[in-house]
Write a protein that holds these residues in place. Structure first.
Motif, PDB file in Angstrom:
ATOM      1  N   GLU A 247       0.753  -1.265  -0.219  1.00  0.00           N
ATOM      2  CA  GLU A 247       0.048   0.025  -0.048  1.00  0.00           C
ATOM      3  C   GLU A 247       0.877   1.106   0.038  1.00  0.00           C
ATOM      4  O   GLU A 247       0.423   2.443  -0.782  1.00  0.00           O
ATOM      5  CB  GLU A 247      -1.140   0.000   1.268  1.00  0.00           C
ATOM      6  CG  GLU A 247      -1.707   1.173   1.302  1.00  0.00           C
ATOM      7  CD  GLU A 247      -2.858   1.326   0.301  1.00  0.00           C
ATOM      8  OE1 GLU A 247      -3.495   2.348   0.011  1.00  0.00           O
ATOM      9  OE2 GLU A 247      -3.134   0.155  -0.408  1.00  0.00           O
TER      10      GLU A 247
ATOM     11  N   GLU B  70       3.808   1.513  -1.303  1.00  0.00           N
ATOM     12  CA  GLU B  70       4.382   1.668  -2.435  1.00  0.00           C
ATOM     13  C   GLU B  70       3.542   2.196  -3.603  1.00  0.00           C
ATOM     14  O   GLU B  70       3.777   2.965  -4.337  1.00  0.00           O
ATOM     15  CB  GLU B  70       4.910   0.279  -3.028  1.00  0.00           C
ATOM     16  CG  GLU B  70       5.607   0.295  -4.393  1.00  0.00           C
ATOM     17  CD  GLU B  70       6.364  -0.907  -4.763  1.00  0.00           C
ATOM     18  OE1 GLU B  70       6.294  -1.293  -6.085  1.00  0.00           O
ATOM     19  OE2 GLU B  70       6.343  -1.844  -3.969  1.00  0.00           O
ATOM     20  N   ARG B  71       2.031   1.799  -3.476  1.00  0.00           N
ATOM     21  CA  ARG B  71       1.057   2.211  -4.493  1.00  0.00           C
ATOM     22  C   ARG B  71       1.030   3.930  -4.070  1.00  0.00           C
ATOM     23  O   ARG B  71       0.845   4.520  -4.999  1.00  0.00           O
ATOM     24  CB  ARG B  71      -0.023   1.601  -4.122  1.00  0.00           C
ATOM     25  CG  ARG B  71      -1.173   1.820  -5.227  1.00  0.00           C
ATOM     26  CD  ARG B  71      -2.711   1.129  -4.872  1.00  0.00           C
ATOM     27  NE  ARG B  71      -2.932   1.510  -3.651  1.00  0.00           N
ATOM     28  CZ  ARG B  71      -3.697   2.905  -3.484  1.00  0.00           C
ATOM     29  NH1 ARG B  71      -3.650   3.540  -4.344  1.00  0.00           N
ATOM     30  NH2 ARG B  71      -4.188   3.474  -2.108  1.00  0.00           N
TER      31      ARG B  71
ATOM     32  N   ASN C 126       3.960   5.906  -5.254  1.00  0.00           N
ATOM     33  CA  ASN C 126       3.901   5.931  -6.759  1.00  0.00           C
ATOM     34  C   ASN C 126       2.811   7.116  -7.159  1.00  0.00           C
ATOM     35  O   ASN C 126       3.090   7.921  -8.041  1.00  0.00           O
ATOM     36  CB  ASN C 126       3.683   4.685  -7.389  1.00  0.00           C
ATOM     37  CG  ASN C 126       4.881   3.784  -7.535  1.00  0.00           C
ATOM     38  OD1 ASN C 126       5.824   4.220  -7.098  1.00  0.00           O
ATOM     39  ND2 ASN C 126       4.646   2.501  -7.638  1.00  0.00           N
ATOM     40  N   GLU C 127       1.408   6.955  -6.576  1.00  0.00           N
ATOM     41  CA  GLU C 127       0.183   7.906  -7.016  1.00  0.00           C
ATOM     42  C   GLU C 127       0.901   9.093  -6.672  1.00  0.00           C
ATOM     43  O   GLU C 127       0.666  10.134  -7.597  1.00  0.00           O
ATOM     44  CB  GLU C 127      -0.651   7.421  -6.257  1.00  0.00           C
ATOM     45  CG  GLU C 127      -1.836   8.441  -6.641  1.00  0.00           C
ATOM     46  CD  GLU C 127      -3.300   7.758  -6.096  1.00  0.00           C
ATOM     47  OE1 GLU C 127      -4.097   8.523  -5.875  1.00  0.00           O
ATOM     48  OE2 GLU C 127      -3.031   6.663  -5.484  1.00  0.00           O
TER      49      GLU C 127
END
Length: 89
Positions: A42, A44-45, A48-49
């Motif tokens: 989560e 990492e996501r 990136n976002e």
């Protein structure tokens, strides 16, 4: 003889209890590791976002981006361009 049976039962009970505690601790550790892995994914996501949004923010301050948005959302065209309209099926 009676005392030895009581000792044997007590030792057996204690060993079973220790085994129960060890197994429950292992299950708890496995669950926490799974939660940690989910949290890492989560993070990492979201990271990136966040980077994507920062890039978009930087782009939004440029004239080329404003032109792109005007073309896509408002349907603006430059003088001398030909517009191709796709028929909806």
């Amino acid at each position: 003889m009676k005392k030895s049976k009581i000792k044997m039962i007590s030792v057996t009970f204690i060993l079973l209890y220790v085994c129960y505690i060890l197994v429950s601790q292992q299950i708890t550790i496995m669950n926490k590791k799974a939660q940690l892995e989910d949290s890492k994914l989560e993070l990492e996501r979201v990271t990136n976002e966040n980077l994507k949004l920062k890039d978009e923010k930087g782009m939004s301050e440029t004239d080329r981006y404003m032109e792109k948005l005007s073309r896509e959302r408002l349907g603006f065209i430059k003088q001398g361009e030909n517009v191709i309209v796709e028929k909806k099926k």
